[in-house]
Design an enzyme around this catalytic site. Structure first.
Site, PDB file in Angstrom:
ATOM      1  N   TYR A  49      44.717  50.749  51.960  1.00 44.13           N
ATOM      2  CA  TYR A  49      43.411  51.009  51.342  1.00 44.13           C
ATOM      3  C   TYR A  49      42.643  51.936  51.911  1.00 44.13           C
ATOM      4  CZ  TYR A  49      43.949  47.020  47.976  1.00 44.13           C
ATOM      5  OH  TYR A  49      44.356  46.030  46.798  1.00 44.13           O
ATOM      6  N   ASN A 112      40.542  39.287  43.516  1.00 47.80           N
ATOM      7  CA  ASN A 112      40.935  39.483  41.859  1.00 47.80           C
ATOM      8  C   ASN A 112      42.279  39.392  41.409  1.00 47.80           C
ATOM      9  OD1 ASN A 112      41.599  41.909  42.907  1.00 47.80           O
ATOM     10  ND2 ASN A 112      40.383  43.185  41.733  1.00 47.80           N
ATOM     11  N   HIS A 115      46.626  43.674  42.237  1.00 51.40           N
ATOM     12  CA  HIS A 115      46.403  45.356  42.265  1.00 51.40           C
ATOM     13  C   HIS A 115      47.395  45.827  41.643  1.00 51.40           C
ATOM     14  CE1 HIS A 115      45.827  49.251  44.018  1.00 51.40           C
ATOM     15  NE2 HIS A 115      47.036  49.443  44.212  1.00 51.40           N
ATOM     16  N   GLU A 126      52.280  54.447  46.913  1.00 52.18           N
ATOM     17  CA  GLU A 126      52.143  53.044  47.028  1.00 52.18           C
ATOM     18  C   GLU A 126      53.546  52.415  47.142  1.00 52.18           C
ATOM     19  OE1 GLU A 126      49.449  51.507  44.287  1.00 52.18           O
ATOM     20  OE2 GLU A 126      47.620  52.385  45.192  1.00 52.18           O
TER      21      GLU A 126
END
Ligand code: CMP
Length: 137
Positions: A49, A112, A115, A126
């Protein structure tokens, strides 16, 4: 054919909904090229991140992402990046459309549930962060 990275976050893993979330990807026509459950280190989470390192939520995000195991997967299919983002719904579950993963499984903007890469370019970065090329079938 695109590939994108998906992370099922610690909140969703703790809720025992890994299978339900992966099924949503498959039901939408995406294929799971590879998947694994891992525990991120603090260094892993900070590096993954890093783009958010100056944001006020960065420390909370890192602590949350190392609070339990995550499931990282490479999803592939037509428009995989956009399709995954559509299935996930808005970052804040309060804004997420009914029927999306975040509306159904997430509690807050931090917890949440999932991702997903936000562009094809970031998907490549990623995917390479978590997987060696030979692992992706
Ligand atoms: P994700 O798609 O994993 O990318 C960065 C994460 O930071 C995001 O989901 C949220 O879980 C978290 N986050 C916390 N606060 C915010 C915010 N204000 N804006 C964007 N992301 C946030």
């Amino acid at each position: 054919m695109e590939q994108t990275l998906s992370i099922i976050k610690p909140d969703a893993v703790a809720k025992n909904v890994i299978g339900k979330i992966l099924t949503r990807f498959e039901d939408a026509g995406l294929r799971i090229a590879v998947t694994k459950k891992i525990q991120l280190s603090r260094e892993d989470a900070k590096a993954f991140y890093a783009v958010h390192k100056d944001r006020p939520f960065f420390n909370d995000l890192v602590e949350f992402m190392i609070s339990g195991p995550v499931v990282v997967s490479v999803l592939e299919g037509d428009n995989a990046v956009a399709k995954n983002r559509e299935l996930m719904g808005a970052t804040n579950p309060k804004d997420a459309q009914k029927g999306t993963i975040r509306a159904d499984f997430a509690e807050s903007i931090d917890a949440n549930a999932v991702h997903g890469s936000d562009s094809l370019e970031n998907a490549k970065i990623e995917i390479e962060f978590f997987f060696a090329q030979r692992e992706i079938v």
